[in-house]
Design a protein around this motif. Structure first.
Motif, PDB file in Angstrom:
ATOM      1  N   ARG A 646       1.028  -0.894  -0.296  1.00 39.04           N
ATOM      2  CA  ARG A 646      -0.283   0.204   0.032  1.00 39.04           C
ATOM      3  C   ARG A 646       0.589   1.416   0.162  1.00 39.04           C
ATOM      4  O   ARG A 646       1.416   1.438   1.129  1.00 39.04           O
ATOM      5  N   LEU A 647       0.849   1.712  -1.194  1.00 37.31           N
ATOM      6  CA  LEU A 647       1.597   3.575  -0.924  1.00 37.31           C
ATOM      7  C   LEU A 647       1.002   4.445  -1.262  1.00 37.31           C
ATOM      8  O   LEU A 647       1.317   5.178  -2.133  1.00 37.31           O
ATOM      9  N   ARG A 648      -0.703   4.316  -0.929  1.00 35.77           N
ATOM     10  CA  ARG A 648      -0.915   5.491  -1.171  1.00 35.77           C
ATOM     11  C   ARG A 648      -0.786   6.786  -0.381  1.00 35.77           C
ATOM     12  O   ARG A 648      -0.083   7.484   0.906  1.00 35.77           O
ATOM     13  N   ASP A 649      -0.679   7.865  -1.297  1.00 30.07           N
ATOM     14  CA  ASP A 649      -0.640   8.632  -1.281  1.00 30.07           C
ATOM     15  C   ASP A 649       1.405   9.624  -0.383  1.00 30.07           C
ATOM     16  O   ASP A 649       1.513  10.373  -0.585  1.00 30.07           O
ATOM     17  N   LEU A 650       1.947   8.797  -0.589  1.00 33.07           N
ATOM     18  CA  LEU A 650       2.739   9.028  -1.012  1.00 33.07           C
ATOM     19  C   LEU A 650       3.230  10.200  -2.614  1.00 33.07           C
ATOM     20  O   LEU A 650       2.754   9.961  -3.123  1.00 33.07           O
ATOM     21  N   GLU A 651       4.357  10.808  -1.972  1.00 36.36           N
ATOM     22  CA  GLU A 651       4.550  11.509  -3.548  1.00 36.36           C
ATOM     23  C   GLU A 651       5.847  11.213  -3.748  1.00 36.36           C
ATOM     24  O   GLU A 651       6.877  11.715  -2.926  1.00 36.36           O
ATOM     25  N   PHE A 652       5.953  10.988  -5.208  1.00 39.71           N
ATOM     26  CA  PHE A 652       7.135  11.044  -5.566  1.00 39.71           C
ATOM     27  C   PHE A 652       7.723  12.047  -6.526  1.00 39.71           C
ATOM     28  O   PHE A 652       6.928  12.367  -7.332  1.00 39.71           O
ATOM     29  N   LEU A 653       8.725  12.847  -6.418  1.00 40.58           N
ATOM     30  CA  LEU A 653       8.845  13.401  -7.866  1.00 40.58           C
ATOM     31  C   LEU A 653       9.080  13.473  -9.559  1.00 40.58           C
ATOM     32  O   LEU A 653       8.165  13.755  -9.858  1.00 40.58           O
ATOM     33  N   SER A 654       9.254  12.159  -9.538  1.00 34.16           N
ATOM     34  CA  SER A 654       9.083  11.017 -10.979  1.00 34.16           C
ATOM     35  C   SER A 654       7.797  10.768 -10.382  1.00 34.16           C
ATOM     36  O   SER A 654       6.689   9.886  -9.124  1.00 34.16           O
ATOM     37  N   SER A 655       6.385  10.071 -11.884  1.00 31.47           N
ATOM     38  CA  SER A 655       5.529   9.925 -11.482  1.00 31.47           C
ATOM     39  C   SER A 655       5.223   8.489 -12.580  1.00 31.47           C
ATOM     40  O   SER A 655       4.291   7.880 -12.885  1.00 31.47           O
ATOM     41  N   LYS A 656       7.004   7.842 -12.613  1.00 32.40           N
ATOM     42  CA  LYS A 656       6.824   6.361 -12.810  1.00 32.40           C
ATOM     43  C   LYS A 656       7.218   5.653 -12.415  1.00 32.40           C
ATOM     44  O   LYS A 656       8.797   5.903 -11.623  1.00 32.40           O
ATOM     45  N   LEU A 657       6.271   4.353 -12.431  1.00 32.81           N
ATOM     46  CA  LEU A 657       6.453   3.489 -11.706  1.00 32.81           C
ATOM     47  C   LEU A 657       7.412   2.173 -12.411  1.00 32.81           C
ATOM     48  O   LEU A 657       7.331   2.314 -13.325  1.00 32.81           O
ATOM     49  N   PRO A 658       8.757   1.291 -11.788  1.00 30.63           N
ATOM     50  CA  PRO A 658       9.408   0.592 -11.965  1.00 30.63           C
ATOM     51  C   PRO A 658       8.775  -0.566 -12.656  1.00 30.63           C
ATOM     52  O   PRO A 658       7.438  -0.957 -11.671  1.00 30.63           O
ATOM     53  N   SER A 659       9.182  -1.016 -13.896  1.00 31.60           N
ATOM     54  CA  SER A 659       8.737  -2.099 -14.648  1.00 31.60           C
ATOM     55  C   SER A 659       8.793  -3.310 -13.403  1.00 31.60           C
ATOM     56  O   SER A 659       7.789  -4.628 -14.016  1.00 31.60           O
ATOM     57  N   SER A 660       9.582  -3.324 -12.304  1.00 29.97           N
ATOM     58  CA  SER A 660      10.040  -4.518 -11.462  1.00 29.97           C
ATOM     59  C   SER A 660       8.618  -4.898 -10.580  1.00 29.97           C
ATOM     60  O   SER A 660       8.911  -5.803 -10.034  1.00 29.97           O
ATOM     61  N   LEU A 661       7.635  -3.536 -11.247  1.00 31.74           N
ATOM     62  CA  LEU A 661       6.606  -4.521  -9.943  1.00 31.74           C
ATOM     63  C   LEU A 661       6.097  -5.503 -10.264  1.00 31.74           C
ATOM     64  O   LEU A 661       5.934  -6.644  -9.417  1.00 31.74           O
ATOM     65  N   GLY A 662       6.535  -6.198 -11.598  1.00 31.19           N
ATOM     66  CA  GLY A 662       6.126  -7.068 -12.053  1.00 31.19           C
ATOM     67  C   GLY A 662       6.050  -8.783 -11.829  1.00 31.19           C
ATOM     68  O   GLY A 662       6.057  -9.860 -11.596  1.00 31.19           O
ATOM     69  N   ASN A 663       7.564  -8.359 -10.836  1.00 32.39           N
ATOM     70  CA  ASN A 663       7.935 -10.298  -9.915  1.00 32.39           C
ATOM     71  C   ASN A 663       7.461 -10.286  -8.876  1.00 32.39           C
ATOM     72  O   ASN A 663       7.595 -10.864  -8.577  1.00 32.39           O
ATOM     73  N   LEU A 664       6.692  -8.994  -8.141  1.00 38.46           N
ATOM     74  CA  LEU A 664       5.605  -9.539  -6.888  1.00 38.46           C
ATOM     75  C   LEU A 664       4.749 -10.634  -7.491  1.00 38.46           C
ATOM     76  O   LEU A 664       3.614  -9.693  -7.318  1.00 38.46           O
ATOM     77  N   ARG A 665       5.045 -11.259  -7.688  1.00 37.63           N
ATOM     78  CA  ARG A 665       3.748 -12.363  -8.054  1.00 37.63           C
ATOM     79  C   ARG A 665       3.198 -12.510  -7.808  1.00 37.63           C
ATOM     80  O   ARG A 665       1.833 -13.231  -7.325  1.00 37.63           O
ATOM     81  N   CYS A 666       2.728 -13.008  -6.298  1.00 41.10           N
ATOM     82  CA  CYS A 666       2.069 -12.959  -4.779  1.00 41.10           C
ATOM     83  C   CYS A 666       0.931 -12.112  -4.117  1.00 41.10           C
ATOM     84  O   CYS A 666       0.906 -12.417  -3.668  1.00 41.10           O
ATOM     85  N   LEU A 667       1.712 -10.993  -4.831  1.00 41.25           N
ATOM     86  CA  LEU A 667       0.785  -9.664  -4.395  1.00 41.25           C
ATOM     87  C   LEU A 667      -1.043 -10.617  -4.428  1.00 41.25           C
ATOM     88  O   LEU A 667      -1.155 -10.212  -5.142  1.00 41.25           O
ATOM     89  N   GLN A 668      -1.658  -9.444  -3.364  1.00 43.94           N
ATOM     90  CA  GLN A 668      -2.937  -9.915  -3.047  1.00 43.94           C
ATOM     91  C   GLN A 668      -3.623  -8.286  -3.005  1.00 43.94           C
ATOM     92  O   GLN A 668      -4.309  -8.560  -3.935  1.00 43.94           O
ATOM     93  N   THR A 669      -3.185  -7.776  -2.697  1.00 48.29           N
ATOM     94  CA  THR A 669      -3.477  -6.090  -2.634  1.00 48.29           C
ATOM     95  C   THR A 669      -2.226  -5.487  -2.969  1.00 48.29           C
ATOM     96  O   THR A 669      -1.440  -5.543  -2.766  1.00 48.29           O
ATOM     97  N   LEU A 670      -2.699  -4.782  -3.939  1.00 49.40           N
ATOM     98  CA  LEU A 670      -1.485  -2.934  -4.358  1.00 49.40           C
ATOM     99  C   LEU A 670      -2.471  -2.031  -4.306  1.00 49.40           C
ATOM    100  O   LEU A 670      -3.456  -2.564  -5.181  1.00 49.40           O
ATOM    101  N   ASP A 671      -2.070  -0.554  -4.050  1.00 53.55           N
ATOM    102  CA  ASP A 671      -2.932   0.307  -3.787  1.00 53.55           C
ATOM    103  C   ASP A 671      -1.934   1.247  -4.658  1.00 53.55           C
ATOM    104  O   ASP A 671       0.008   1.620  -3.791  1.00 53.55           O
ATOM    105  N   LEU A 672      -2.039   1.787  -5.787  1.00 49.44           N
ATOM    106  CA  LEU A 672      -1.574   2.539  -6.132  1.00 49.44           C
ATOM    107  C   LEU A 672      -1.706   4.067  -6.816  1.00 49.44           C
ATOM    108  O   LEU A 672      -1.684   4.525  -7.217  1.00 49.44           O
ATOM    109  N   ARG A 673      -2.845   4.147  -5.783  1.00 49.93           N
ATOM    110  CA  ARG A 673      -3.058   6.157  -5.223  1.00 49.93           C
ATOM    111  C   ARG A 673      -1.867   6.463  -5.192  1.00 49.93           C
ATOM    112  O   ARG A 673      -1.800   7.103  -3.540  1.00 49.93           O
TER     113      ARG A 673
END
Length: 959
Positions: A646-673
């Motif tokens: 859960r990364l909700r409301d985190l503020e990053f200077l860059s708006s680009k998320l890394p493609s390595s997120l695809g390695n998280l094959r066991c994820l059940q809940t993902l919050d990218l808000r």
């Protein structure tokens, strides 16, 4: 006794065994491990059923849990790595040989680690076998099958009650003081020991029509032992609808000044709940320093001195213990299920036992409520009541404080094994925190505390359903306090814990080494504790303090680097240049880049440490939001065990998320808000399709235009928020056969849609479990034919929210007959929607807001809205006339709200025939309209039977 870790480890092993044992003979090691764990599980179940309480066994349970976690980590690590290598089958023989060689090395490693774990378990097994549990403790009579367990967790309607008795005179007295314009008293205090019902009484007063009508603004803030003045002042301003984004960055002194000025200029009531000492009041006092004011403060506290310290003319009200008659009345409301059966009588023996147990509660409401909650789950078993009665007598003594403590301890000891880790998990959350039920349930499932295997599955039942039942049972046992329920289903949406119950939870969690709650005072201890599995940080701590490589869950309730922490980095003079944005000063252009560089370096160090040292994390949950550095690091992909991110409301200077997120094959809940610097849109790489275990996906509110996500592989998805057709494919929705909640934000267009014959188009959604649909588009318009086709495939939804321009409401046969809640906003309907909506048989709540309808006339005909209980009309700027039939329209209506409908001339005549109407609220309406509604006005005769009428926060009538 918590053996959920063993159960979940076995479930994981069973799930992975087939894949792992096919590789070069590791089946012997895995089988031996599973066998030892099953013996351990059986032993613990028997020991728990017989209520065995032995120091050696308690200590051993902690060791078993650690070993079970180790076993799960080892096997899952091996499985995930092998699976990822095999995904891309090598066509080249040399590459395949190299792949097998690596698998062989991994295999040798897993064999060795499993053998070590099995050897450690065998040592514990030999130790436990010296204890014959069949001769220890008292034989239990717990439910033996899942059917019986479900029956034991049946819903009790009385849980919806406030469980309040004996407060009538207290409410009357305090309300009279609060609304007394002549009184010089500005501060009132409800005092008494913990568990007497101070907060309950304050809430009843806070919601009284006479109070709501007297004060123009009301606010409620929880103070608690850890008084955080900025948060409390922000909460009050938020309740007054005054808190802006600029205020959140304002200096604390200015914040206090703003609040003080508002309280001086307006007649407000502020409740400060659970204030502990005079020091807390002194820290909050600057915001309440106005002398000439009609505003008042209501405190709840265990300390009688606070009110005189705060106001020399203050009013102290000491809450009294319940007498026996009141105690028995309260106990009956909870312990005995309600019945409408004529001639029903409580079993004489159970009544006798109940009366005796109530005497031991010494008039403490919380003790009575908790005891009643325990017994309610055992009704009507006389044997179970006898057991509780024996325990009560052995637990309790004469001191009232000890009585309460012992009843709370008994409530935990009485929990069945499957509920104990669920209850202990609540210790993660800060004091007075309002816990969202869906988030907690997702955490339970992610941690393996609840799984679908704990029930013999009914069709469509998943782990979340089991968890929902567990949460309901905690409410039935009165171990949590429900704050909000779902409008359509009445399921729990949020809840809190009484601070005394939370103390028990914290004590038990600490005793069982369930988790470590870190703050700045004890963070340094983390560096010396090597086996911490769960850490919850309620305030900022340096993550580098955590030295546990086997950490499973990390919950952070503060910013990664709050302002106070950053203030330690820079000299105050440098900060002032940066904060004042003095662009003309040459020093600014030197200071600003330097400060940014230092801050981003700090954030990079935090992320690097976490992502490289916590490789076994299952849960990573950020609550604090705020700045988080330049970008989400690519190393996030190393956390291959993550189930909950859960990364909700985190503020990053860059708006680009890394493609390595695809390695998280066991994820059940993902919050990218998340928020992305200067850009409002977030670039999400097209890798989510790899996460085939995903159950809950929250996309950013606005994705980058370049983003086009394939989601068709996510067949387990239950929640999908911020879906839009600009960045996602409509055709993928058909594969989500388990979807339950769908929120569409932005454009919704169906490609190749046959708008002439909608029924000839393929269905958009194939899930029969979808119960909630929301469509939000603040800028565009949705084709009503596309909307109609979408609704046609949502035949079971109970909640519908349309916040988009549609001009025309789909015809009745496109709407689900199960709809219980509908909210229409900015739809700009040109035709009266009432005739269509009136036919929905189960509609209980309807909200028409902000130009939902732009016509002049609205009509509710006879027999319309048979089940409607609440109707809200807001911002219908063109509505001039609203008619309600005198022939029985809205026969169940209890609450009516009319706000900012500036053209509406009068109330409908038909309201006089709605005998069920309990509350009428009129706000932001023209003076001519309000004058008609108030006593003496021409419309008053239509609503004089309504007990509570509130006109623009001015009390008008209460019968």
């Amino acid at each position: 006794m918590d053996f959920s870790a063993v159960s979940y480890a076995l479930e994981t092993i069973d799930k992975l065994t087939q894949e792992v044992t096919s590789l070069w003979g590791v089946d012997e090691q895995v089988g031996g491990l599973a066998s030892e764990l099953r013996w351990m599980q059986s032993f613990l179940k028997v020991a728990d059923a017989r209520k065995v309480d032995h120091e050696v066994i308690r200590t051993t349970v902690v060791e078993i849990r650690e070993l079970a976690y180790d076993a799960e980590d080892v096997i899952e690590t091996f499985s995930v790595k092998v699976a990822s290598k095999r995904k891309g089958e090598f066509s080249n023989c040399i590459k395949r040989s190299a792949c097998f060689l690596k698998e062989g090395c991994l295999l040798h490693q897993i064999k060795s680690e499993i053998e070590k774990i099995t050897a450690r378990i065998k040592v514990l097994t030999r130790q436990l076998k010296t204890y014959d549990v069949s001769k220890l403790g008292v034989d239990g009579e717990g439910p033996s099958s899942s059917t019986e367990r479900r029956e034991a967790r049946r819903p009790y309607p009385h849980v919806m009650d406030d469980n309040i008795v004996g407060l009538g005179k207290d409410i009357e007295k305090l309300v009279s003081v609060l609304v007394d314009e002549e009184s010089e008293c500005k501060v009132l205090s409800i005092c008494g020991m913990g568990g007497l019902g101070k907060t309950t009484l304050a809430k009843k007063i806070y919601s009284q029509s006479q109070v709501v009508g007297h004060f123009k603004h009301l606010a409620w803030a929880y103070v608690s032992q850890n008084c955080q003045k900025r948060k409390i002042w922000e909460d009050i301003l938020s309740d007054f609808n005054l808190l802006s984004e600029a205020d959140k960055k304002m200096k604390v002194e200015k914040l206090a000044e703003k609040l003080s000025s508002f309280l001086e200029e307006n007649k407000c009531l502020v409740v400060l709940d659970d204030i502990w000492n005079t020091e807390s009041w002194d820290s909050l006092k600057p915001a309440f320093s106005a002398r000439e004011t009609r505003s008042k403060i209501l405190l709840t506290s265990r300390n009688k001195e606070i009110v005189s310290h705060a106001d020399s003319k203050g009013f102290l009200y000491e809450l009294q213990y319940l007498n026996y008659k009141q105690s028995w009345e309260l106990f009956q409301k909870i312990a005995f299920p309600p019945t409408n059966s004529p001639g029903y009588k409580i079993d004489a023996k159970m009544k006798e036992l109940g009366e005796e147990m109530v005497k031991h509660c010494a008039g403490l409401p919380l003790a009575i409520i908790i005891l009643g909650g325990i017994l309610a789950t055992k009704y009507p078993s006389l044997i179970e009541w006898l057991k509780v009665s024996a325990n009560v007598k052995s637990y309790l003594n004469n001191d009232k404080g000890e009585v309460l403590r012992d009843v709370l301890a008994l409530s935990y000891d009485d929990l069945p094994p499957y509920l104990r880790p669920c209850f202990l998990y609540l210790s993660h959350f800060p004091e007075d925190y309002e816990i969202p039920a869906d988030r907690l349930i997702q955490l339970w499932v992610a941690e393996g505390i609840v799984s679908s295997k704990q029930e013999e599955g009914e069709e469509g039942q998943v782990a979340e359903d089991v968890a929902e039942g567990y949460l309901l049972e905690l409410a039935e046992r009165c171990m949590i306090q429900v704050r909000e329920r779902d409008i359509a289903t009445l399921k729990i949406r949020s809840f809190q814990m009484h601070d005394l119950m939370r103390d028990v939870c914290l004590s038990k969690a600490k005793q069982q080494k369930f988790l470590y709650i870190a703050d700045q005072s004890n963070a340094c201890q983390l560096s010396t504790i090597g086996r911490v599995r769960r850490v919850s940080a309620h305030k900022f701590i340096p993550l580098q303090c955590i030295k546990s490589p086997r950490l499973r869950s990390l919950l952070l309730f503060d910013e990664l680097s709050p302002d106070e922490e950053q203030a330690n980095i820079f000299p105050l003079t440098m900060q002032s240049y940066f904060e004042n944005h003095d662009f003309d000063n040459p020093l600014y252009w030197f200071v600003a880049p330097l400060m940014l560089s230092v801050v981003f370096t700090k954030f990079r160090g935090i992320w690097k440490y976490m992502l490289n040292n916590f490789n076994f994390l299952r849960v990573l949950d950020y609550e604090g939001g705020g700045e988080a550095g330049c970008k989400l690091p690519n190393d996030i992909g190393k956390l291959i065990h993550l189930r909950f991110l859960r990364l909700r409301d985190l503020e990053f200077l860059s708006s680009k998320l890394p493609s390595s997120l695809g390695n998280l094959r066991c994820l059940q809940t993902l919050d990218l808000r998340i928020e992305g610097g200067c850009s409002n849109s977030i670039h999400v790489p097209n890798v989510l399709w790899r996460m085939q275990q995903l159950r809950h996906l929250y996309l950013p509110e606005e994705c980058n235009r370049k983003t086009k996500l394939k989601l068709g592989t996510l067949r387990n998805l239950q929640t999908l928020v911020n879906f839009n057709t600009k960045n996602c494919y409509v055709k993928d929705l058909i594969n989500m056969t388990n979807i339950r909640e769908l929120e569409i934000r932005g454009p919704f267009n169906i490609e190749d849609c046959n708008t002439g014959e909608l029924d000839k188009n393929p269905p958009i959604i194939h899930s029969k479990y979808l119960h909630s649909l929301s469509i939000i588009n603040e800028e565009g318009i949705i084709d009503p034919r596309h909307l109609a086709h979408l609704l046609l495939s949502c035949e079971n939804i109970s909640k519908l929210r349309l916040d988009v321009e549609i001009r025309r409401l789909p015809e009745y046969h496109y709407l689900s007959s199960n709809l219980a809640y509908i909210k229409l906003r900015r739809c700009k309907l040109e035709e009266d929607p009432m005739p269509t909506l009136a036919e929905l048989p189960y509609l209980s709540m309807l909200e028409l807001h902000e130009e939902a309808f732009i016509g002049k006339e609205m009509f509710c005909s006879g027999q319309a809205f048979a089940k409607l209980e609440s109707l809200s009309l807001k911002g219908l700027n063109f509505l001039e006339e609203w008619k309600v039939s005198e022939e029985g329209a809205m026969p169940c209506l209890r609450r009516l709200e009319i706000e900012n409908c500036i053209q509406l001339k009068k109330l409908p005549d038909g309201l006089r025939f709605i005998a069920t109407l309990q509350e009428l609220k009129i706000e932001s309406m023209p003076t001519t309209f309000k004058d008609k509604v108030e006593e003496g006005g021409e419309d008053f005769c239509k609503v004089r039977h309504v007990p509570s009428i509130i006109v623009d926060a001015r009390f008008s009538s209460i019968l």
